[in-house]
Design a protein around this motif. Structure first.
Motif, PDB file in Angstrom:
ATOM      1  N   ASP A  22     -44.257  60.841 -11.181  1.00 54.23           N
ATOM      2  CA  ASP A  22     -44.411  61.557  -9.821  1.00 54.23           C
ATOM      3  C   ASP A  22     -43.865  63.030 -10.168  1.00 54.23           C
ATOM      4  OD1 ASP A  22     -43.895  62.964  -7.410  1.00 54.23           O
ATOM      5  OD2 ASP A  22     -44.288  61.064  -6.225  1.00 54.23           O
ATOM      6  N   GLU A  23     -44.850  63.965 -10.089  1.00 54.60           N
ATOM      7  CA  GLU A  23     -44.683  65.115 -10.571  1.00 54.60           C
ATOM      8  C   GLU A  23     -43.808  66.098  -9.613  1.00 54.60           C
ATOM      9  OE1 GLU A  23     -47.518  67.729 -12.304  1.00 54.60           O
ATOM     10  OE2 GLU A  23     -48.144  66.229 -13.631  1.00 54.60           O
ATOM     11  N   LEU A  24     -44.314  65.841  -8.143  1.00 54.29           N
ATOM     12  CA  LEU A  24     -43.702  66.573  -7.043  1.00 54.29           C
ATOM     13  C   LEU A  24     -42.065  66.046  -7.085  1.00 54.29           C
ATOM     14  CD1 LEU A  24     -43.727  68.136  -4.762  1.00 54.29           C
ATOM     15  CD2 LEU A  24     -44.439  66.215  -3.358  1.00 54.29           C
ATOM     16  N   ALA A  25     -41.779  64.958  -7.067  1.00 59.10           N
ATOM     17  CA  ALA A  25     -40.497  64.602  -7.151  1.00 59.10           C
ATOM     18  C   ALA A  25     -39.501  64.910  -8.041  1.00 59.10           C
ATOM     19  CB  ALA A  25     -40.472  62.789  -6.892  1.00 59.10           C
ATOM     20  N   ALA A  26     -40.249  64.935  -9.186  1.00 58.75           N
ATOM     21  CA  ALA A  26     -39.570  65.549 -10.533  1.00 58.75           C
ATOM     22  C   ALA A  26     -39.201  66.919 -10.368  1.00 58.75           C
ATOM     23  CB  ALA A  26     -40.409  65.242 -11.846  1.00 58.75           C
ATOM     24  N   LYS A  27     -40.051  67.674  -9.823  1.00 56.77           N
ATOM     25  CA  LYS A  27     -40.056  68.998  -9.754  1.00 56.77           C
ATOM     26  C   LYS A  27     -38.919  69.250  -8.427  1.00 56.77           C
ATOM     27  CE  LYS A  27     -44.466  70.578 -11.384  1.00 56.77           C
ATOM     28  NZ  LYS A  27     -45.631  71.081 -11.078  1.00 56.77           N
ATOM     29  N   VAL A  28     -39.188  68.508  -7.509  1.00 58.71           N
ATOM     30  CA  VAL A  28     -38.018  68.738  -6.372  1.00 58.71           C
ATOM     31  C   VAL A  28     -36.501  68.706  -7.072  1.00 58.71           C
ATOM     32  CG1 VAL A  28     -37.228  67.676  -4.335  1.00 58.71           C
ATOM     33  CG2 VAL A  28     -39.486  68.319  -4.459  1.00 58.71           C
ATOM     34  N   PHE A  29     -36.380  67.423  -7.739  1.00 60.35           N
ATOM     35  CA  PHE A  29     -35.228  67.287  -8.278  1.00 60.35           C
ATOM     36  C   PHE A  29     -34.612  68.552  -9.280  1.00 60.35           C
ATOM     37  CE2 PHE A  29     -32.726  65.896 -11.844  1.00 60.35           C
ATOM     38  CZ  PHE A  29     -31.450  65.529 -11.289  1.00 60.35           C
ATOM     39  N   LEU A  30     -35.497  68.929 -10.013  1.00 59.97           N
ATOM     40  CA  LEU A  30     -35.071  69.833 -10.941  1.00 59.97           C
ATOM     41  C   LEU A  30     -34.646  71.238 -10.504  1.00 59.97           C
ATOM     42  CD1 LEU A  30     -37.313  68.913 -14.320  1.00 59.97           C
ATOM     43  CD2 LEU A  30     -34.776  68.504 -13.810  1.00 59.97           C
ATOM     44  N   THR A 490     -34.571  64.619   6.693  1.00 61.15           N
ATOM     45  CA  THR A 490     -34.198  64.258   5.215  1.00 61.15           C
ATOM     46  C   THR A 490     -34.839  65.291   4.230  1.00 61.15           C
ATOM     47  OG1 THR A 490     -35.467  62.408   5.134  1.00 61.15           O
ATOM     48  CG2 THR A 490     -33.225  62.272   5.624  1.00 61.15           C
ATOM     49  N   GLY A 491     -35.958  65.858   4.700  1.00 61.52           N
ATOM     50  CA  GLY A 491     -36.629  66.979   3.788  1.00 61.52           C
ATOM     51  C   GLY A 491     -37.113  66.712   2.541  1.00 61.52           C
ATOM     52  N   THR A 492     -36.732  67.294   1.416  1.00 62.48           N
ATOM     53  CA  THR A 492     -37.206  66.987  -0.061  1.00 62.48           C
ATOM     54  C   THR A 492     -36.214  65.866  -0.290  1.00 62.48           C
ATOM     55  OG1 THR A 492     -35.502  68.614  -0.690  1.00 62.48           O
ATOM     56  CG2 THR A 492     -37.340  69.420  -0.799  1.00 62.48           C
ATOM     57  N   THR A 493     -35.131  65.513   0.073  1.00 62.06           N
ATOM     58  CA  THR A 493     -34.576  64.346  -0.149  1.00 62.06           C
ATOM     59  C   THR A 493     -35.393  62.980  -0.038  1.00 62.06           C
ATOM     60  OG1 THR A 493     -32.597  65.340   0.633  1.00 62.06           O
ATOM     61  CG2 THR A 493     -32.327  63.075  -0.301  1.00 62.06           C
ATOM     62  N   SER A 494     -36.066  63.203   1.104  1.00 63.31           N
ATOM     63  CA  SER A 494     -37.048  61.902   1.267  1.00 63.31           C
ATOM     64  C   SER A 494     -38.218  61.939   0.225  1.00 63.31           C
ATOM     65  CB  SER A 494     -37.515  61.931   2.681  1.00 63.31           C
ATOM     66  OG  SER A 494     -38.473  62.937   2.753  1.00 63.31           O
ATOM     67  N   LEU A 495     -38.799  62.794  -0.278  1.00 63.65           N
ATOM     68  CA  LEU A 495     -39.868  62.843  -1.502  1.00 63.65           C
ATOM     69  C   LEU A 495     -38.965  62.028  -2.630  1.00 63.65           C
ATOM     70  CD1 LEU A 495     -40.908  66.540  -1.354  1.00 63.65           C
ATOM     71  CD2 LEU A 495     -42.029  64.508  -0.167  1.00 63.65           C
ATOM     72  N   MET A 496     -37.844  62.186  -3.108  1.00 62.24           N
ATOM     73  CA  MET A 496     -37.291  61.439  -4.122  1.00 62.24           C
ATOM     74  C   MET A 496     -37.087  60.227  -3.538  1.00 62.24           C
ATOM     75  SD  MET A 496     -34.862  64.385  -5.576  1.00 62.24           S
ATOM     76  CE  MET A 496     -33.856  64.669  -4.467  1.00 62.24           C
ATOM     77  N   THR A 497     -36.551  60.104  -2.518  1.00 65.01           N
ATOM     78  CA  THR A 497     -36.303  58.622  -2.019  1.00 65.01           C
ATOM     79  C   THR A 497     -37.097  57.784  -2.022  1.00 65.01           C
ATOM     80  OG1 THR A 497     -34.471  59.593  -0.495  1.00 65.01           O
ATOM     81  CG2 THR A 497     -35.134  57.337  -0.199  1.00 65.01           C
ATOM     82  N   GLN A 498     -38.557  58.169  -1.308  1.00 63.38           N
ATOM     83  CA  GLN A 498     -39.761  57.297  -1.058  1.00 63.38           C
ATOM     84  C   GLN A 498     -40.347  56.909  -2.573  1.00 63.38           C
ATOM     85  OE1 GLN A 498     -41.925  60.280   1.425  1.00 63.38           O
ATOM     86  NE2 GLN A 498     -40.925  59.238   3.368  1.00 63.38           N
ATOM     87  N   THR A 499     -40.186  57.895  -3.499  1.00 61.01           N
ATOM     88  CA  THR A 499     -40.664  57.547  -4.906  1.00 61.01           C
ATOM     89  C   THR A 499     -39.938  56.488  -5.449  1.00 61.01           C
ATOM     90  OG1 THR A 499     -41.512  59.723  -5.187  1.00 61.01           O
ATOM     91  CG2 THR A 499     -41.508  58.591  -7.004  1.00 61.01           C
ATOM     92  N   THR A 500     -38.655  56.617  -5.587  1.00 62.12           N
ATOM     93  CA  THR A 500     -37.927  55.633  -6.324  1.00 62.12           C
ATOM     94  C   THR A 500     -37.772  54.037  -5.666  1.00 62.12           C
ATOM     95  OG1 THR A 500     -36.102  56.402  -5.482  1.00 62.12           O
ATOM     96  CG2 THR A 500     -36.713  57.330  -7.677  1.00 62.12           C
ATOM     97  N   GLY A 817     -53.075  71.331  -0.560  1.00 59.63           N
ATOM     98  CA  GLY A 817     -52.745  70.663  -1.561  1.00 59.63           C
ATOM     99  C   GLY A 817     -50.948  70.761  -1.796  1.00 59.63           C
ATOM    100  N   ARG A 818     -50.397  71.577  -0.887  1.00 62.17           N
ATOM    101  CA  ARG A 818     -48.931  71.855  -1.117  1.00 62.17           C
ATOM    102  C   ARG A 818     -48.350  71.167   0.163  1.00 62.17           C
ATOM    103  NH1 ARG A 818     -47.067  77.323  -3.454  1.00 62.17           N
ATOM    104  NH2 ARG A 818     -45.481  76.180  -4.023  1.00 62.17           N
ATOM    105  N   LYS A 819     -47.286  70.357  -0.096  1.00 67.67           N
ATOM    106  CA  LYS A 819     -46.248  70.031   0.959  1.00 67.67           C
ATOM    107  C   LYS A 819     -45.220  70.762   0.952  1.00 67.67           C
ATOM    108  CE  LYS A 819     -47.640  65.162  -0.053  1.00 67.67           C
ATOM    109  NZ  LYS A 819     -47.085  63.829  -0.398  1.00 67.67           N
ATOM    110  N   CYS A 820     -44.568  70.677   2.260  1.00 71.24           N
ATOM    111  CA  CYS A 820     -43.143  71.426   2.636  1.00 71.24           C
ATOM    112  C   CYS A 820     -42.235  70.737   1.698  1.00 71.24           C
ATOM    113  CB  CYS A 820     -43.072  71.471   3.931  1.00 71.24           C
ATOM    114  SG  CYS A 820     -41.330  72.195   4.540  1.00 71.24           S
ATOM    115  N   PRO A 821     -41.205  71.720   1.189  1.00 74.63           N
ATOM    116  CA  PRO A 821     -40.312  71.015   0.315  1.00 74.63           C
ATOM    117  C   PRO A 821     -39.133  70.375   1.310  1.00 74.63           C
ATOM    118  CG  PRO A 821     -40.035  73.294   0.147  1.00 74.63           C
ATOM    119  CD  PRO A 821     -41.285  72.925   0.884  1.00 74.63           C
ATOM    120  N   SER A 822     -39.103  70.776   2.631  1.00 73.21           N
ATOM    121  CA  SER A 822     -38.111  70.433   3.614  1.00 73.21           C
ATOM    122  C   SER A 822     -38.461  69.260   4.302  1.00 73.21           C
ATOM    123  CB  SER A 822     -37.821  71.648   4.682  1.00 73.21           C
ATOM    124  OG  SER A 822     -36.842  71.252   5.146  1.00 73.21           O
TER     125      SER A 822
END
Length: 847
Positions: A22-30, A490-500, A817-822
């Motif tokens: 998941d590129e979005l989650a990886a980029k959000v984390f970094l 939970t914003g960008t945190t939820s993007l990482m949470t949902q992926t894993t 094609g873009r999502k809010c990081p928050s």
């Protein structure tokens, strides 16, 4: 020992593997959470390293107290975002010695006593900026400012009212938010203030108050006047028993204005202020400095001046055993144990925050400025430190509630689902408060705790009815934290949470024409239908767990489904009719009211309505929210903000005729082009872009490092000029930039094409060719974003190009094609050169 650093490519690949591609989650984390220094050096390549950092630091605090949790126990709770998830500021700041910042997500500021003077207004402005530069969101109230036309004892003779100061605070937010720094602001005002109508209209004026969310503090008396069609008295000062100014207004007319603006632009939000104050435990200590005056930008934490809150979320989905089966069950035993630990971790984070504040104060003391310059900032953090220790306020919340409900076989918004949501939140309240009482026995109560002050509080009364022994123990031993709970986005945190955790949202858009669908967009486990046709008449949101539901219920995993079969499966699944546009909105409001009874702070939730929703529905929802006991309410009608932006843009075009002409392809470049200079920073380096314009549209771009040694010296006041195409004696083309100084003398910088890195120049030629043939600027930006470049300096250049071009995207254009990081919603639009979310208000002006 110095921490090992990683290149971006090393970290990105490791993070990509961690997030299963998941590129979005990886980029959000970094980009947001990985440990970095002030120069962009990366010291964590996966969330596992981040969670180890958090666990190590929290364990260090635990060791100071009885019965400490071990580092391994803490890591197991945090690992893969499965159970306990510290939110943005704690995740970024805990154990981060490279940057000086606070762990608090949000603050409220204000002045005790009279605050209606320029001195007070400027003081609040400075405090707002000082907090935002440390990554904090800020809220403050404007009810103390006298209304427009009031006499003042200075040369102005009369007051300008609220609106100019709204603009001032908004501009400060935008200023501190540049270069990717965070800046989030909430401005509130009492419904009793005579300028409240101007306050709520200010957001609709083009280019004004773009850096703030706005909310109105609604009283019960006003709502009763609305419902009963009566007059309502406004006054200044708003809380005075002998006001200097009063007026009576038609409550229904003002309410209609609030409803219309909310329907049209998603603002103002409403804060049911009497409910907030009546329910507030901290307000039992109002005379000791804990009087609630406003909320943080997302509205989930009502706060007194100089108090703050750190946030943490518990992943509800992880407590569903045998999800999506008939035997699905919520594990309340494990859940309550983890809630108690989450409250304990939150209290540990307060100790870590005090360490951070001490570091900030030490930094201020060591700064080379004079004491006169540093005094306000130092005093601000001293007050925050004192308030933090006095109350030890925490913010334990939840995430993945919708997936929990679906995994239990229920449909979001139904009475059965609401019963479960209330039961879960009640369990959180009892477990968290029980933990806070236990912590008081082990570590001591918050220093101003006094049981008699709280004995008539409605929230305490509900706890007493549900668990009499808990309240008896609280009265005997005290409580460690003045307030404990919230439900925040939970914003960008939820993007990482949902992926894993396997609950990544997957979107199947409405297809108006036949189009191939990649089965991998939904799941690698199921080979979905090859095509989706016109039968898709609504926007259907699936979750990755839909696949697990299929498998759990015996549907073949490796099978091609016809469209009819897939429609039938959708209708059977718990996600059917459970998206934001499908749910029963009135039931959602009632659910919020029931859950709110077990949340001592507030709930940040937006009611998402379809574009065709009428104003009367917004009116019904707001009134039901008040009647149901909600502390606040915000609605967002699909496309409402972008519609307003486009409408105001069109209005300006009619008035000023400064519109873009329809695109005309001019393949042969004119010898001279008007040009604009765009200056920006990338990784603390100064960059510059020269953008050639034809009929007001970008036609070509030159960009790179701003290096005076390479002959690029342009005074800061020069923003425009001309790019001239010339041919030398060897018949080679060159591009020169010419500008006029303030005296009118022309200066020419020759050979722009030779001033920047040759590789930058080659890519710039490619992009200039795309611009020349009139590709829409937002699509050019999307093209740039999609370039896969393996050179770090070229990636930096890519970010610079994106930032330079954003300025030229038409206001209100959707960032497709873009999502809010928050908040994770696909509701980003371009506004004033920034990306802004129409759902949650998040704004980012960086690349």
């Amino acid at each position: 020992m110095k921490a090992k650093g990683y290149t971006f490519d090393e970290a990105f690949q490791a993070s990509l593997d961690y997030f299963n591609g998941d590129e979005l989650a990886a980029k959000v984390f970094l980009n947001k959470y990985a440990l970095k220094d002030g120069f962009g050096g990366i010291f964590e390549k996966t969330p596992a390293e981040m969670h180890l950092r958090l666990a190590s630091e929290i364990a260090r605090v635990e060791a100071k107290y009885p019965n400490p949790l071990t580092e391994q126990e803490l890591f197991d709770l945090l690992d893969h975002f499965k159970y306990i998830i510290p939110q943005g500021s704690p995740m970024t700041g805990i154990g981060n010695n490279h940057q000086i910042g606070s762990l608090s997500n949000c603050f409220v500021i204000g002045i005790d006593g009279l605050a209606d003077s320029y001195g007070a207004i400027i003081k609040i402005d400075e405090e707002q900026v000082q907090l935002m530069k440390r990554r904090g969101g800020v809220g403050h109230d404007l009810s103390h400012i006298r209304p427009k036309g009031s006499p003042v004892k200075n040369s102005a003779l009369t007051s300008t009212g609220l609106v100019p100061f709204m603009e001032r605070y908004s501009n400060s937010t935008r200023e501190v938010a540049q270069d990717g720094r965070r800046g989030a602001l909430m401005l509130s005002v009492s419904i009793k203030h005579p300028d409240v109508e101007s306050f709520i209209d200010a957001k609709l004026v083009e280019g004004k108050v773009t850096g703030a969310n706005v909310s109105v503090k609604i009283t019960d008396d006003f709502m009763k006047a609305v419902v009963e069609n009566e007059l309502f008295k406004q006054q200044y000062p708003v809380d005075s028993t002998s006001p200097t100014f009063t007026t009576e207004i038609d409550a229904g007319a003002l309410w209609g204005k609030i409803i219309h603006n909310a329907w049209k632009s998603a603002e103002p939000g409403v804060l049911f202020w009497d409910t907030i104050l009546k329910e507030s435990l901290p307000d039992c200590y109002a005379d000791l400095g804990f009087k609630t005056v406003s909320t943080n930008p997302c509205g989930e934490i009502p706060l007194c001046p100089y108090d703050s809150c750190r946030l943490l979320a518990i992943n509800l989905y992880s407590y569903v055993k045998k999800p999506f089966t008939k035997e699905a069950k919520f594990d309340f035993k494990m859940f309550k144990e983890h809630v108690a630990l989450a409250q304990r971790i939150m209290d540990d984070i307060i100790d870590l925050e005090i360490e951070k504040i001490d570091t900030i104060i030490a930094k201020i003391d060591s700064d080379p400025e004079s004491d006169e310059v540093k005094h306000a900032e130092g005093l601000l953090w001293e007050k925050i430190r004192r308030k933090t220790l006095q109350g030890r306020r925490t913010g334990v919340g939840i995430t993945a509630e919708g997936d929990m409900i679906a995994a239990l076989g229920l449909r979001y918004g139904t009475p059965e689902a609401t019963d479960v949501a209330e039961e879960v939140q009640k369990a959180i309240a009892l477990a968290a408060y029980g933990s806070s009482v236990k912590l008081a026995r082990e570590r001591g109560a918050f220093e101003i705790y006094e049981a008699t002050r709280e004995q008539n509080n409605p929230f305490i009364a509900r706890l007493r009815e549900a668990d009499p022994q808990l309240v008896a123990d609280m009265e005997k031993y005290g409580r460690r934290n003045i307030a404990c709970l919230t439900i925040a986005p939970t914003g960008t945190t939820s993007l990482m949470t949902q992926t894993t955790s396997g609950i990544e949202p997957v979107f199947l858009p409405v297809y108006k024409r036949r189009r191939k669908v990649n089965p991998n967009d939904v799941s690698s486990k199921v080979d979905f239908v090859d095509e989706v046709g016109d039968a898709w008449e609504e926007y259907i949101v699936f979750h990755h767990k839909f696949v697990d539901w299929m498998i759990a219920n015996g549907y073949p995993a490796a099978k091609k489904y016809s469209q009819e079969e897939l429609d039938e499966l959708i209708a059977k699944s718990p996600y059917y009719k459970a998206t934001s546009n499908d749910v029963d909105w009135m039931q959602k409001v009632k659910m919020q009211g029931r859950v709110q009874k077990w949340v001592d702070h507030s709930i940040s939730v937006t009611i998402n309505l379809p574009n065709e929703a009428e104003e009367s529905l917004v009116n019904q929802l707001y009134i039901e929210a008040w009647k149901s006991g909600c502390k606040g309410c915000t609605v967002y009608r699909d496309g409402s903000r972008s519609g307003v932006l486009l409408a105001t843009e069109a209005k300006k075009e009619e008035q000023d005729c400064e519109c873009y002409e329809p695109p005309v392809i001019v393949a042969k470049r004119p010898r001279e082009l008007e040009a604009e200079i765009v200056r920006f920073q990338n990784n603390r380096e100064k960059w510059i872009a020269f953008v050639g314009l034809l009929n007001g549209r970008p036609y070509e771009i030159f960009t790179g490092l701003y290096d005076e040694d390479d002959g690029i010296y342009i005074p800061k006041n020069i923003e425009k000029g001309t790019i001239i195409k010339s041919v030398d004696a060897q018949d080679k083309k060159h591009y020169d930039f010419q500008y006029a100084n303030k005296r009118g003398y022309k200066t020419t910088i020759e050979g722009l094409d030779g001033k920047f890195d040759p590789e930058f120049w080659n890519y710039a030629k490619l992009l200039s060719g795309v611009l020349r043939y009139a590709m829409p600027v937002d699509q050019v930006i999307k093209l740039v974003q999609g370039l896969e470049l393996n050179n770090e300096s070229i990636n930096t250049w890519k970010n610079g190009v994106e930032r330079a071009l954003k300025k030229y995207v038409l206001e209100g254009t959707e960032a497709r094609g873009r999502k809010c990081p928050s908040c994770g919603q696909a509701t980003l639009v371009y506004a004033e050169g920034c990306l802004k979310c129409t759902s949650c208000g998040h704004s980012k002006c960086g690349g």
